[in-house]
Design an enzyme around this catalytic site. Structure first.
Site, PDB file in Angstrom:
ATOM      1  N   ILE A   1      98.205   9.234 -14.413  1.00 40.05           N
ATOM      2  CA  ILE A   1      99.309   8.306 -14.087  1.00 40.05           C
ATOM      3  C   ILE A   1      99.010   7.625 -12.756  1.00 40.05           C
ATOM      4  CG2 ILE A   1     101.786   8.077 -13.642  1.00 40.05           C
ATOM      5  CD1 ILE A   1     102.277  10.631 -15.203  1.00 40.05           C
TER       6      ILE A   1
ATOM      7  N   LEU B   1      96.017  12.728 -19.159  1.00 44.46           N
ATOM      8  CA  LEU B   1      96.738  11.519 -18.751  1.00 44.46           C
ATOM      9  C   LEU B   1      96.615  11.357 -17.250  1.00 44.46           C
ATOM     10  CD1 LEU B   1      98.815   9.192 -19.082  1.00 44.46           C
ATOM     11  CD2 LEU B   1     100.625  10.918 -18.879  1.00 44.46           C
TER      12      LEU B   1
ATOM     13  N   ALA C   1      96.688  -5.429 -12.446  1.00 46.34           N
ATOM     14  CA  ALA C   1      95.761  -6.060 -13.390  1.00 46.34           C
ATOM     15  C   ALA C   1      94.325  -5.966 -12.889  1.00 46.34           C
ATOM     16  CB  ALA C   1      96.155  -7.518 -13.599  1.00 46.34           C
TER      17      ALA C   1
ATOM     18  N   CYS D   1      98.543   5.023  10.347  1.00 40.65           N
ATOM     19  CA  CYS D   1      98.584   6.133   9.387  1.00 40.65           C
ATOM     20  C   CYS D   1      97.750   7.312   9.873  1.00 40.65           C
ATOM     21  CB  CYS D   1      98.111   5.663   8.015  1.00 40.65           C
ATOM     22  SG  CYS D   1      99.261   4.485   7.248  1.00 40.65           S
TER      23      CYS D   1
ATOM     24  N   GLN E   1      93.068  -3.648 -10.988  1.00 39.43           N
ATOM     25  CA  GLN E   1      92.606  -2.271 -11.145  1.00 39.43           C
ATOM     26  C   GLN E   1      92.248  -1.981 -12.598  1.00 39.43           C
ATOM     27  OE1 GLN E   1      95.596   0.310  -9.322  1.00 39.43           O
ATOM     28  NE2 GLN E   1      94.439   0.316  -7.427  1.00 39.43           N
TER      29      GLN E   1
ATOM     30  N   CYS F   1      96.146   5.267 -12.298  1.00 38.93           N
ATOM     31  CA  CYS F   1      94.717   5.624 -12.322  1.00 38.93           C
ATOM     32  C   CYS F   1      93.862   4.808 -11.363  1.00 38.93           C
ATOM     33  CB  CYS F   1      94.178   5.464 -13.738  1.00 38.93           C
ATOM     34  SG  CYS F   1      94.311   3.764 -14.334  1.00 38.93           S
TER      35      CYS F   1
ATOM     36  N   SER G   1      92.675   7.249  -1.712  1.00 34.82           N
ATOM     37  CA  SER G   1      93.577   8.363  -1.439  1.00 34.82           C
ATOM     38  C   SER G   1      92.787   9.396  -0.638  1.00 34.82           C
ATOM     39  CB  SER G   1      94.096   8.965  -2.754  1.00 34.82           C
ATOM     40  OG  SER G   1      93.021   9.356  -3.586  1.00 34.82           O
TER      41      SER G   1
END
Length: 369
Positions: free
Chosen positions: A161, A159, A187, A341, A189, A163, A125
């Site tokens: 979300i 938390l 899976a 991108c 990750q 991850c 990211s």
């Protein structure tokens, strides 16, 4: 012929010359290129590049020029594109059943690829380049920025979300003494995140975020909202709401669209992120309004351009080591994706937002930059 005349004229509006001398000028290798692009739009442009029908030394500049000139809105709307937009409006492309598709098709591509292309924290990211000069520095700056915006204190429950490979969970637990629950639908990750965090107070769950019923001091979600889909935005914020303590803070890090529409680039949807959709300010505002107040909205989309170009140079450096596991066509696909991108962020066509929400923290928040 007419096909090439139309494409030449269109690209001319963006200052791009077919077979021209500039590194951003496309060199055409196949006579049917023009017809294919006009008939198939974005999909035809990308697939013809993957097929070797054209070359371009600086795809990133090509895309930023095309987008700045607004050419994508001047291409004839392909029937298939129109149907795809209609489908996104009518159907829930990110239902619980379908949500797992992106985990399989993109994030499980192979850790051999991602571990070489990304930084040591495996941050897939946007990095924060404000004061950084290397990808590693910029990604650590991003992680630190998130932790400071969340005002983490030892002993808090956090938390995460979506991850990913556990880089943020690791960073938070190690440097801030918090306990983390991470959720992913990949899976590969989960396995890597568990290995990375094995000696820390981190629990990585392989499940859909909609199954969460718990209480946390902080919630963070980085690069996952792009996969949530407009039909599920309200659900997403209600899940965050019910899992966040009354005085908690929730940070959402997401790519954003400058306008509200359901359009998904057909090439990206087919090859890179199945069922993805970029939210707009309005969509985030509408869906979050019943649940939270917005404490802060930070756009650093231009930093994604720099991040993607750094990934590309690492991808190209690593290619000889991983080439045996992938095809030449895959390489062209991946290069096309990173540059398309980068060009879109450079043209300011898409954004990167960090939005900080609370239920209305007393005395307000001083938000880190």
């Amino acid at each position: 012929d007419n096909w090439s005349r139309i494409v030449t004229e269109l690209l001319g509006r963006a200052g791009i010359t077919i077979n021209g001398p500039s590194p951003s000028d496309p060199q055409i290798k196949h006579p049917d290129f023009f017809k294919r692009v006009l008939q198939e739009g974005s999909l035809g442009l990308g697939e013809s590049y993957m097929d070797g029908w054209w070359e371009c030394e600086r795809l990133d500049i090509f895309f930023s020029s095309v987008l700045r000139a607004g050419l994508e809105s001047q291409l004839p709307r392909n029937v298939k594109d129109t149907l795809r937009v209609a489908a996104a409006r009518l159907f829930n492309l990110q239902s619980k059943k379908r949500a797992w598709i992106v985990g399989k098709e993109h994030y499980d591509l192979g850790n051999d690829l991602f571990s070489r292309m990304l930084d040591p924290y495996m941050q897939y990211s946007c990095a924060y380049w404000k004061e950084a000069s290397t990808l590693e520095e910029a990604q650590q700056a991003k992680l630190r920025l998130i932790c400071e915006k969340l005002q983490l204190q030892p002993g808090m429950r956090v938390l995460d979300i979506g991850c990913g490979w556990g880089g943020l969970a690791y960073y938070m637990a190690k440097n801030y003494g918090v306990s983390v629950v991470g959720v992913t639908i990949s899976a590969e990750q989960q396995k890597m995140a568990q290995e990375r965090c094995h000696d820390l107070d981190v629990n990585i769950l392989l499940q859909d975020y909609r199954e969460l019923h718990d209480q946390f001091d902080r919630i963070v979600s980085v690069g996952m909202f792009e996969h949530v889909g407009p039909k599920n935005y309200r659900t997403y914020f209600s899940v965050a709401d019910r899992n966040l303590k009354p005085d908690g803070i929730f940070l959402l890090h997401t790519i954003g669209s400058k306008k509200t529409d359901h359009s998904v680039d057909p090439w990206i949807n087919k090859y890179i992120f199945p069922n993805g959709c970029l939210p707009s300010v309005r969509q985030i505002a509408n869906a979050s309004e019943p649940h939270f107040i917005v404490e802060d909205w930070h756009n650093f989309g231009a930093d994604y351009d720099t991040t993607l170009m750094a990934w590309q140079s690492r991808f190209l450096d690593a290619w000889p080591e991983i080439a045996d596991n992938y095809s030449e066509r895959f390489k062209r696909m991946f290069i096309y994706y990173l540059n398309a991108c980068a060009g879109a962020f450079r043209a300011r066509d898409i954004q990167l937002w960090q939005v900080v929400f609370s239920h209305g923290v007393e005395h307000g928040l001083r938000v880190a930059r």
